[in-house]
Scaffold this active site. Sequence first.
Site, PDB file in Angstrom:
ATOM      1  N   LYS A 127       0.838  -1.195   0.000  1.00  0.00           N
ATOM      2  CA  LYS A 127       0.000   0.000   0.000  1.00  0.00           C
ATOM      3  C   LYS A 127       0.880   1.256   0.000  1.00  0.00           C
ATOM      4  CE  LYS A 127      -3.530   2.226   2.802  1.00  0.00           C
ATOM      5  NZ  LYS A 127      -4.414   2.133   3.958  1.00  0.00           N
ATOM      6  N   GLU A 157      10.696  -4.641   4.235  1.00  0.00           N
ATOM      7  CA  GLU A 157      10.756  -6.058   3.832  1.00  0.00           C
ATOM      8  C   GLU A 157      10.374  -6.203   2.359  1.00  0.00           C
ATOM      9  OE1 GLU A 157       9.174  -4.875   6.499  1.00  0.00           O
ATOM     10  OE2 GLU A 157       9.238  -6.278   8.205  1.00  0.00           O
ATOM     11  N   GLY A 183      -4.810  -1.995   5.105  1.00  0.00           N
ATOM     12  CA  GLY A 183      -4.014  -3.130   4.628  1.00  0.00           C
ATOM     13  C   GLY A 183      -4.680  -4.477   4.886  1.00  0.00           C
ATOM     14  N   ARG A 184      -5.165  -4.674   6.102  1.00  0.00           N
ATOM     15  CA  ARG A 184      -5.728  -5.989   6.459  1.00  0.00           C
ATOM     16  C   ARG A 184      -7.144  -6.188   5.920  1.00  0.00           C
ATOM     17  NH1 ARG A 184      -4.502  -2.729  10.600  1.00  0.00           N
ATOM     18  NH2 ARG A 184      -6.112  -2.005  12.044  1.00  0.00           N
ATOM     19  N   GLU A 230      -4.228  -6.914  15.077  1.00  0.00           N
ATOM     20  CA  GLU A 230      -3.777  -5.581  14.655  1.00  0.00           C
ATOM     21  C   GLU A 230      -4.932  -4.579  14.780  1.00  0.00           C
ATOM     22  OE1 GLU A 230      -2.241  -4.449  10.506  1.00  0.00           O
ATOM     23  OE2 GLU A 230      -0.370  -4.815  11.556  1.00  0.00           O
ATOM     24  N   HIS A 233      -3.673 -33.817  17.272  1.00  0.00           N
ATOM     25  CA  HIS A 233      -2.520 -34.629  17.660  1.00  0.00           C
ATOM     26  C   HIS A 233      -1.368 -33.756  18.123  1.00  0.00           C
ATOM     27  CE1 HIS A 233      -4.472 -38.270  16.191  1.00  0.00           C
ATOM     28  NE2 HIS A 233      -5.021 -37.444  15.316  1.00  0.00           N
ATOM     29  N   LYS A 288       9.518  -0.809  13.980  1.00  0.00           N
ATOM     30  CA  LYS A 288      10.053  -0.436  12.660  1.00  0.00           C
ATOM     31  C   LYS A 288      11.138   0.623  12.809  1.00  0.00           C
ATOM     32  CE  LYS A 288       5.820  -0.926   9.864  1.00  0.00           C
ATOM     33  NZ  LYS A 288       4.836  -0.207   9.077  1.00  0.00           N
TER      34      LYS A 288
HETATM   35  O1  F6P Z   1       2.463  -4.137   9.885  1.00  0.00           O
HETATM   36  C1  F6P Z   1       1.967  -2.885   9.618  1.00  0.00           C
HETATM   37  C2  F6P Z   1       1.411  -2.763   8.251  1.00  0.00           C
HETATM   38  O2  F6P Z   1       1.204  -1.420   8.008  1.00  0.00           O
HETATM   39  C3  F6P Z   1       0.131  -3.548   8.028  1.00  0.00           C
HETATM   40  O3  F6P Z   1      -0.983  -2.929   8.529  1.00  0.00           O
HETATM   41  C4  F6P Z   1       0.145  -3.693   6.558  1.00  0.00           C
HETATM   42  O4  F6P Z   1      -0.773  -4.635   6.135  1.00  0.00           O
HETATM   43  C5  F6P Z   1       1.576  -4.067   6.334  1.00  0.00           C
HETATM   44  O5  F6P Z   1       2.300  -3.281   7.259  1.00  0.00           O
HETATM   45  C6  F6P Z   1       2.108  -3.868   4.950  1.00  0.00           C
HETATM   46  O6  F6P Z   1       2.084  -2.536   4.565  1.00  0.00           O
HETATM   47  P1  F6P Z   1       2.250  -2.118   3.066  1.00  0.00           P
HETATM   48  O7  F6P Z   1       1.146  -2.730   2.286  1.00  0.00           O
HETATM   49  O8  F6P Z   1       2.201  -0.624   3.053  1.00  0.00           O
HETATM   50  O9  F6P Z   1       3.582  -2.635   2.589  1.00  0.00           O
END
Ligand code: F6P
Length: 538
Positions: free
Chosen positions: A200, A206, A258-259, A344, A375, A504
């Site tokens: 987003k 990452e 995002g979620r 979250e 199990h 972060k």
């Molecule tokens: O972990 C925090 C967060 O902002 C989530 O809410 C989101 O889904 C994720 O990082 C990834 O963010 P982005 O889509 O901006 O890379």
Amino acid sequence: MSDTIWDTLRGQHDALNGRRILEMFAADPRRAARFSATADDMRLDYSKTLIGDAERAALVALCDAVGLADRRAAMFAGDRINETEHRAVLHTALRNPEGGPVMLDGADVMPGVCDTLARMGAFCDAVRNGTRTGAGGAITDVVNIGIGGSDLGPAMAVQALAPCHDGPRCHFVSNVDGAQIHDVLDGLDATRTLVIVASKTFTTIETMTNARTARDWMEAGGGDPAQQMAALSSATDRTADFGIDPQAVFGFEDWVGGRYSVWGPIGLSLMLAIGPGGFAEFLRGGRAMDTHFCQAPWAGNLPVLLALVGIWHHQVCGYPTRAVLPYDQRLARLPAYLQQLEMESNGKSVAMDGSRLAVPSGPVVWGEPGTNGQHAFYQLLHQGTGVVPCEFMIAARGHEPALDHHHRLLIANCLAQSEALMRGRSLDEARDRMAAAGLEGAELERQARHRVFEGNRPSVTIAYPRLTPFVLGQLIVLYEHRVFVEGVILGINSFDQWGVELGKELATSLGPVVDGTQSAGTRDASTAALVDFLRAHR
Ligand code: F6P
């Protein structure tokens, strides 16, 4: 008003006084029906809990006391209910392409939503029918690079809908751990792989690290990033800087959290896997649950009931965790998906107005598919000292008609577990079994105690005909709105996630320390010593 209801609920809990769920069934032959509800073909059974008429009435009263109907209307109407980020919460519009206008600040957002959906459909068709190729020919594999909401939704849904796959193979990379991207790219053809960068913000460390690694891999392997990379993001300026073809960029607005984003561009890998038609069915299922949520009375409203049962078990009874147990192997990633959705969203200790929450925030959510969990950790569910409310999920039918005997066993196991949790086994019953096995005296007594199940452990069961795109859509929205309702009752803003920021920031500042270009001098002694140890062993 709601304070009084919380007091009532706590009083009801204190007054349970050894009440047994089984006795509630004995006292009310219609309990199973009266404590179940349906939405289309989906059934929620919460009769295997200690919630009776009085408790349900108090829980339902909470909905009115907190103004749930107004909050729900505000969300669907595009009010800026995400107050700490000053944003509307309109992911519901993404699954409304067949519905009416959705207004935000006086403008209808639906033309934009439908246009993006049509562009996604055209892009997927072109990839799936081989019109849009890689440098080496038709696309055989898709790698979605994203994390959190940009990974968990599509990864979970692609796995869930495997029987509907008729497109390229989809893979997912989320972790900055190079092991994951190494293992995923290993064996793929760089000239016939489509890499989707899903972020987003297009800044997540990452994802951007993995995206650069994938681009280097593609170039080194003879692929063409201009043709073979796509981006899903709200930050179209950054996707352009990265060099992604604007035709392969699918944007979404800041009113999609995002979620909650699998319903739009972030769902591109799912659409590639199952086709635009299957994706439309997924949206329809989600929309059907939206409609149910907006129209059904509280006491017959699945998301509301699931939320109220959750409130009863966590905030009132004090059970710290909740297990999600899909008897559906293809829902293996659902617990992880729900961990982000629920934890979250509602893992917060401050209410919307900035005051400290007067009740506990949302619970720890965890789980694994049945029967595997049986199990592993079910021992604790049955005989541990703590109570873990369980949420079982089961389909009437699987997708493998030739293996229907497996599915019947799956159903039997699912139902057996909720029954066992409720029923338990008394000391007398255990003694009888030991006597039948030939034991007697002190040894019988000792052995019998290990075989006692306290029972009376609560669970809900969600049953559905078959895991189709429509049903998956319903299921996800059931949980989305459950989280919303719990958040409204707790007075939380379920749509921000400030709790992820500090880690972060510290990771960014630790980077040069780990690299050795900055000293660990100002860090705490533990962190500094760990940096020393890890640097010494590199
Ligand atoms: O972990 C925090 C967060 O902002 C989530 O809410 C989101 O889904 C994720 O990082 C990834 O963010 P982005 O889509 O901006 O890379």
